[in-house]
Motif scaffolding. Sequence first.
Motif, PDB file in Angstrom:
ATOM      1  N   TYR A  17       0.859  -1.188   0.000  1.00  0.00           N
ATOM      2  CA  TYR A  17       0.000   0.000   0.000  1.00  0.00           C
ATOM      3  C   TYR A  17       0.894   1.236   0.000  1.00  0.00           C
ATOM      4  O   TYR A  17       2.078   1.164   0.338  1.00  0.00           O
ATOM      5  CB  TYR A  17      -0.918   0.006   1.238  1.00  0.00           C
TER       6      TYR A  17
ATOM      7  N   ILE B  77      -7.004   1.103   1.959  1.00  0.00           N
ATOM      8  CA  ILE B  77      -6.773   2.465   2.468  1.00  0.00           C
ATOM      9  C   ILE B  77      -7.172   3.490   1.413  1.00  0.00           C
ATOM     10  O   ILE B  77      -7.895   4.449   1.689  1.00  0.00           O
ATOM     11  CB  ILE B  77      -5.299   2.657   2.852  1.00  0.00           C
TER      12      ILE B  77
ATOM     13  N   TYR C  73       4.493  -1.348   3.403  1.00  0.00           N
ATOM     14  CA  TYR C  73       4.491   0.018   2.847  1.00  0.00           C
ATOM     15  C   TYR C  73       5.385   0.079   1.612  1.00  0.00           C
ATOM     16  O   TYR C  73       6.488  -0.472   1.598  1.00  0.00           O
ATOM     17  CB  TYR C  73       4.978   0.992   3.909  1.00  0.00           C
TER      18      TYR C  73
ATOM     19  N   LEU D 216      -5.903  -2.620  10.405  1.00  0.00           N
ATOM     20  CA  LEU D 216      -5.723  -1.662   9.311  1.00  0.00           C
ATOM     21  C   LEU D 216      -6.756  -0.544   9.401  1.00  0.00           C
ATOM     22  O   LEU D 216      -6.428   0.643   9.275  1.00  0.00           O
ATOM     23  CB  LEU D 216      -5.843  -2.373   7.967  1.00  0.00           C
TER      24      LEU D 216
ATOM     25  N   VAL E 231      -6.114   3.572   9.953  1.00  0.00           N
ATOM     26  CA  VAL E 231      -6.563   4.639   9.052  1.00  0.00           C
ATOM     27  C   VAL E 231      -7.303   5.716   9.846  1.00  0.00           C
ATOM     28  O   VAL E 231      -7.044   6.919   9.695  1.00  0.00           O
ATOM     29  CB  VAL E 231      -7.463   4.075   7.935  1.00  0.00           C
TER      30      VAL E 231
ATOM     31  N   VAL F 112       0.765   3.678   7.590  1.00  0.00           N
ATOM     32  CA  VAL F 112      -0.550   4.248   7.289  1.00  0.00           C
ATOM     33  C   VAL F 112      -0.582   5.728   7.637  1.00  0.00           C
ATOM     34  O   VAL F 112      -1.122   6.549   6.884  1.00  0.00           O
ATOM     35  CB  VAL F 112      -1.664   3.476   8.038  1.00  0.00           C
TER      36      VAL F 112
ATOM     37  N   TYR G   7       1.274   7.675   4.929  1.00  0.00           N
ATOM     38  CA  TYR G   7       0.488   7.658   3.687  1.00  0.00           C
ATOM     39  C   TYR G   7      -0.702   8.601   3.778  1.00  0.00           C
ATOM     40  O   TYR G   7      -0.909   9.464   2.912  1.00  0.00           O
ATOM     41  CB  TYR G   7       0.033   6.224   3.426  1.00  0.00           C
TER      42      TYR G   7
END
Length: 327
Positions: A172, A186, A220, A254, A258, A308, A311
């Motif tokens: 991701y 995501i 990642y 996950l 987020v 996360v 990102y």
Amino acid sequence: MYIVTGGAGFIGSAMVWKLNQMGIDDIIVVDNLASSEKWHNLVNRRFTDYLHRDTFRKMLEDNRLHYKIDGIIHLGACSSTTERNVDFLMENNVKYSELLCRRAMERGVRFINASSAATYGDGSMGFSDSIDTALKLKPLNAYGWSKQLFDMWAYREKRLASIASVKFFNVYGPNEYHKGDMKSVICKVFADIRKGLPIRLFKSDNPQYGDGESFRDFVYVKDCVNVLYWLLEHPEVNGILNIGSGRARTWNDLARAVYAAMDMPPVIEYFDMPESLRGKYQYFTQAEMGWLEKAGCDVAFHSLEEGVADYVRNYMMKDDPYLEQNL
């Protein structure tokens, strides 16, 4: 000079970003831009030339690759796990890769190939990247099979001692916005969460796992390209190699990561798993990453929460029509 095939795609453009970070601009990007939005991934990148995939393949077939090349990172392929045109997969994921590998070996050029964790099928044989495991694998879809075919060709042709064929797990990160159904969860749910909608996850149809409690090895993209660059610098490290975090986390983990990155309380809903997936859904994946320590690879990986957060906060939350283009 380096060639990055699939260089406008998700991992490919991230690899160009990494090379640029290391002060490398002599890069040939090979891709098929057509009318896609992938070109945005190259706007902020520095490279010498762009070649259409078909032009590049014709150059390989005619042995007209006249550049002095230090390494080839072959990430260009059909990456759709739902692709049903098997002839297309054979030409693009198998024959093209074999040709490029042969040309690289003829020139003594470092060659890194993108395989896939999809080769592991239902996971019943584990996730070891040893050749003993690789020889037994039975992928569940044609995409995974095409990747397996190249690995087995490289084994039969005794190429694995000279190339690195890397199996990416659940990658991701920035530059994936163009991937449609192949985007990470995501990327798919970010806009919905901003609108106040919940994250929706599958209900479990396996009594050993609760709803949203199946496991994936989320990794990642920045960590992936750090490892790829390390492999470029260490041509003595070869074979089939996993690239994952080495730590399985749940879909609930996950989702919570987020929401935490967005400074919002988690709101998760569960819905029935589609009939087509019942009995076939994979409940656990985790890359065996022992090769890193054995090879002396010192790349540090982000935790799920760290990756996360980077990102979401530094890319997804930018007010830009192509949210991830600025990697």
